[in-house]
Write an enzyme that holds these catalytic residues in place. Sequence first.
Site, PDB file in Angstrom:
ATOM      1  N   CYS A  89     -12.084  54.690  38.241  1.00 12.58           N
ATOM      2  CA  CYS A  89     -11.471  54.232  39.493  1.00 12.58           C
ATOM      3  C   CYS A  89      -9.963  53.952  39.466  1.00 12.58           C
ATOM      4  O   CYS A  89      -9.188  54.563  40.197  1.00 12.58           O
ATOM      5  CB  CYS A  89     -12.174  52.972  39.973  1.00 12.58           C
ATOM      6  SG  CYS A  89     -13.978  53.060  39.952  1.00 12.58           S
ATOM      7  N   HIS A 157      -8.032  47.355  43.643  1.00 16.61           N
ATOM      8  CA  HIS A 157      -8.320  47.528  42.210  1.00 16.61           C
ATOM      9  C   HIS A 157      -7.079  47.613  41.334  1.00 16.61           C
ATOM     10  O   HIS A 157      -7.156  48.032  40.178  1.00 16.61           O
ATOM     11  CB  HIS A 157      -9.186  48.798  42.010  1.00 16.61           C
ATOM     12  CG  HIS A 157     -10.074  48.724  40.804  1.00 16.61           C
ATOM     13  ND1 HIS A 157     -10.631  49.846  40.215  1.00 16.61           N
ATOM     14  CD2 HIS A 157     -10.499  47.669  40.068  1.00 16.61           C
ATOM     15  CE1 HIS A 157     -11.357  49.474  39.176  1.00 16.61           C
ATOM     16  NE2 HIS A 157     -11.294  48.157  39.068  1.00 16.61           N
TER      17      HIS A 157
HETATM   18 CA   LIG Z   1     -14.636  55.104  41.263  1.00 17.49          CA
END
Ligand SMILES: [Ca+2]
Length: 481
Positions: A89, A157
């Site tokens: 990610c 994130h």
């Molecule tokens: Ca991901």
Amino acid sequence: MRMDRLSRREFLRTLAAGTTAWTCLGCASRRLAARAGRDKPNIVFILADDLGWKDVGFMGSTYYETPHIDGLAGQGVVFTNAYTNGPNCAPTRASLMSGQYTPRHGVLTVGSSERGRARLRKLIPVANRTTLDASIVTLAEALKPAGYVSASMGKWHLGNDPDLGPVAQGFDVNVAGYEAGHPRSYFSPYRNPTLTNGPDGEYLTDRLTDEALKFIETHRDRPFFLYLPHYAVHTPLQAKRALIEKYRRKPPDQRQNNPTYAAMVESLDQGVGRIMEKLDELDLTRKTVVVFFSDNGGVKGITSMAPLRGGKGMLYEGGIRVPLVVRWPGVVEAGRTCDEPVIGVDFYPTLLALAGAEAPEGQCLDGQSLLPLLGGTGGLSPRSLFWHFPAYLQGKAEGARDEYFRTRPAGAVRQGRWKLIEYFEDVQLELYDLGNDIGETRNLADKLPEKTKGLHRIMTAWRESVHAPMPTQLNPKYDPG
Ligand SMILES: [Ca+2]
């Protein structure tokens, strides 16, 4: 605004030339550039999380139902060789936001690079950065001077506000974005510090769509950049009961057969459908570029990327090749397919070009503008694509080289039909001819030593050029016995 083919080309050339270069263009082009400035397209960038290459109908899934995303694909161009910058990610997101390959911003993996059992790690991996440095000019910051209002709605994130979250990094609005890589719950109460709870039981994917629709309504009269990084379809696997029941009743595919995951995919699809409907309702469809992309391959064991090898966390195609659609009516011819390899860092220059925004001074951008491909007016300059993953990821996965790790520290290069993967522990090289072997089943490194050496040289030179950190120190705890 219906453009014929010639004026469409001219329009694209004008955009590609940028706003500062108009003096050298003819009168007609100057008028077009002026119109491009006034009528800057809106940008809706929908990023799914962990959605695999075959997790949508238009890529061949027969189990998951994605009629709205398929509809979007039918109205735009589908890229069949679209890659993410990382196999997981955070690296991909940092590259989308910076326009840079991972070694430049240092977000090389998620969390610690030392996953898995210490005694089985031969090398001490490269330390990872978990946040995007504030000095980097993000896509949102670069679009702002061109008049764009922006929102990040969903998974960020890359750090927390007020220093490193979406607002600190140039977005005017942040909904639900902070350092976390997955939701604590897909149902309200969300326990998310940047998202107010809805009514009990509200579903996160629906809520993010609601927020996105409000943002579009509010900013309908000016250029906007809506970055919609859905938390779906990342774990925890949680979906609406009625949809799960629907897929429980549906005959499963041999490889794709998880009803809860299928229900999560369908909720994502419904969200895309509602956004398309809103754009239609506000008469913004022809003024809006819509991108649909995923941040890495699907998770093995939950879904299947077959015939691609591997899944999330690996540099095999299943980990880095994902679905990509770009819709831009009047510019992108509907229903086209493009097989040219493209990669996450290409969006930064592409979106700047179509917005008539300047590239940030002193920030090296690694991608190429995709405008010639979108308009069907030309190709990209010859290039290779690179990945650098000097980290360990634990977990057995089909297609991995051993049972302990999804990946050991590795790098990869793709040039044309060829792909080379290097495992750094032992300089193990794997050469694949993707033109004939999309599943990476036949390692041709021994059979084609010159090709292998050539690609290895190209990858080594690239690593030097971006100062890619390499793990070289042996792990004193290493004890494979
Ligand atoms: Ca991901």
